[in-house]
Scaffold this active site. Sequence first.
Site, mmCIF file in Angstrom:
data_model
loop_
_atom_site.group_PDB
_atom_site.id
_atom_site.type_symbol
_atom_site.label_atom_id
_atom_site.label_comp_id
_atom_site.label_asym_id
_atom_site.label_seq_id
_atom_site.Cartn_x
_atom_site.Cartn_y
_atom_site.Cartn_z
ATOM 1 N N ASP A 1 -52.086 -4.569 -11.031
ATOM 2 C CA ASP A 1 -51.351 -4.854 -9.808
ATOM 3 C C ASP A 1 -52.158 -4.363 -8.607
ATOM 4 O O ASP A 1 -52.788 -3.306 -8.677
ATOM 5 C CB ASP A 1 -50.007 -4.132 -9.822
ATOM 6 N N ASP B 1 -49.416 -8.009 -5.022
ATOM 7 C CA ASP B 1 -48.044 -7.783 -4.585
ATOM 8 C C ASP B 1 -47.847 -8.207 -3.128
ATOM 9 O O ASP B 1 -48.619 -7.809 -2.250
ATOM 10 C CB ASP B 1 -47.714 -6.295 -4.756
ATOM 11 N N GLU C 1 -48.291 -12.832 -5.382
ATOM 12 C CA GLU C 1 -46.850 -12.841 -5.140
ATOM 13 C C GLU C 1 -46.673 -13.180 -3.668
ATOM 14 O O GLU C 1 -47.053 -12.406 -2.792
ATOM 15 C CB GLU C 1 -46.234 -11.478 -5.452
ATOM 16 N N HIS D 1 -40.062 -8.342 -13.378
ATOM 17 C CA HIS D 1 -39.399 -7.060 -13.145
ATOM 18 C C HIS D 1 -38.485 -7.065 -11.935
ATOM 19 O O HIS D 1 -37.738 -6.103 -11.721
ATOM 20 C CB HIS D 1 -40.461 -5.971 -12.966
ATOM 21 N N ASP D 2 -38.518 -8.127 -11.134
ATOM 22 C CA ASP D 2 -37.723 -8.200 -9.914
ATOM 23 C C ASP D 2 -36.528 -9.134 -10.031
ATOM 24 O O ASP D 2 -35.904 -9.465 -9.015
ATOM 25 C CB ASP D 2 -38.601 -8.666 -8.744
#
Length: 603
Positions: free
Chosen positions: A115, A223, A282, A358-359
């Site tokens: 990440d 991210d 993302e 995960h979100d």
Amino acid sequence: MAECWWKEAVVYQIYPSSFKDANDDGWGDIKGITSRLDYLKDLGIDIVWVSPSPPLLPKWRVLVTEQIPVYKSPQADMGYDISDYKAIDPIYGTNDDLDHLQSELEKRGMRLMMDLVVNHTSDQHAWFLESRSSRSSPKRSWYIWKDPKRDEDGKPQPPNNWSQILGEANSAWTYDEKTDQYYLSLFTPEQPDLNWENPDVRAAVHDVMKFWLDKGACGYRMDVINLISKDQRFPDAEPSLGPDRKYHPGGKYFVNGPRMHEYLQEIKHEVLERYGAITVGEMPGVQDIDEIMRTVKSGTGELNMIFIFDIVDIDNVPGKVRMTLQDWSVTDLRRIVSKWQRVMIEKDGWNSVFCENHDNPRSVSRYTDDSDEYRTYGATLLALMQTTLNGTLYVYQGEELGMRNFPKSWDPLKDYKDVEATNFWKKSLDLYGDNPEELAKQRKVLERKARDHARTPMQWNAGPNAGFAGEGVKPWMRVNDDYREVNAEKQLSDASEGLSVWQFWQRGLANRKMHKDVFTYGDFEDVGPESEEIFAYLRTGKQSGKWLIVLNFSGNDVDWQIPDNVKIEGWMAGNYTKGKPDKSTGGSVALRPWEGLLGQCVN
């Protein structure tokens, strides 16, 4: 369409704190990941992506990635507030543990993806501590500082009305009393935004990226990378949440901002091209096709692909924040999938394929029926869809088991851990504490949409703590109540008439790789009329010919009329039986609730 290793790879996202606890301290760790690599290899995984996550320890947080690191973090936002990009947090292990993980991955022909969280840092990062020390600090301009407005009493007020992303009742600006200025903190006050206008900041980010790539990482998931460029006027946002709200979403002024592509091109040329790295961005809030293609078009784009969130946003109220709820239809799903399959094929871009991360809550609960009767069929229906779509496939931990949302009975103030969920519920109590009907509506949103659903400990077996941690250990987050029935050990050895969810995913991934000319690189065409129950499409490859996928996204028995121009040679797989389904290949085909079929067509 050019072939490439990262297009064919299957990526498995690990949320480290919830995957496997090897030392029985209640938190997942590096040794725990290493201990389950054979499980992942057997499933069909090529790349392990380890994303930031808690532990809820006072001042520490880590991020493990593809082959290496764990970043320090105070855990204000579950590990997305990094206090040292090059430091490993001891809660996850040691350098030796990481080296061992790396060597074990290489033995299995697997890779690791990291990440990259560089829109913001932790307020405990050395850069920010120096920046906030005084207005004359050499690093003052590494962050976004602005003078306050003043109310009629002379009290400081935020520079504009932008709301916090993880709590829209709050300002996106945080006041620093010592220097009498506000700093921009879009997510939480503990996550100050970096000032990408400063070339020294960009050089520091490049250095961090090279640091981990030199250690063997194969690439990055980036991210909220489309938030790094802000409109330097910092104007007020439109009052989209209503006249009674003080703060409003300001995304218009920082989502895909004016210099974003310039910054990403710089990263591409200064870092990524030199390593041949895989990249996925993302990029929430982006809908414009031309803008997306500037990012992912083969050759000229900055990144290999981005996460397009239309499917995971399908039940969001348009124009509102994520913690909202609206009904959706199979027609909506068909239009989303068909749109992006065709766009990337026709415009020479590349998709990411996913339904979970995960979100977001668990996909089997969100898009199908997660009851005991239909959970397996709903989960395998989604697996059939994802393993037959064009793009790089991402599987989130537990998705391959059909893990579902935790029960509605869980206490929002005790069992929910995520900052977004806790802020949402506190705001709901403040606003609707004396309005039971409205509060119940907000509780429904929480129960359906909370990110916590994806973060419960991995369910390995029916033993204590679902095998995540040893007996007598208290996991950092409560284990879902259904672990005795939904767990990996049970599904790997399932000898029933049908395949378990894990077995179905394993077969689907193997079939995807065997026929990559069809399912990874092939053409896509939706078929049949729009339906409130059926989504069907054709995939066509140069070597393996034409295949039909029929998905019943309903709890009803449906007779689907096979189009006259589709000639089925035979049904090759389905989610109700292990073998080839005994179904009609002409006229109409009978589909049971949440049934999916894969057929090979006459060329």
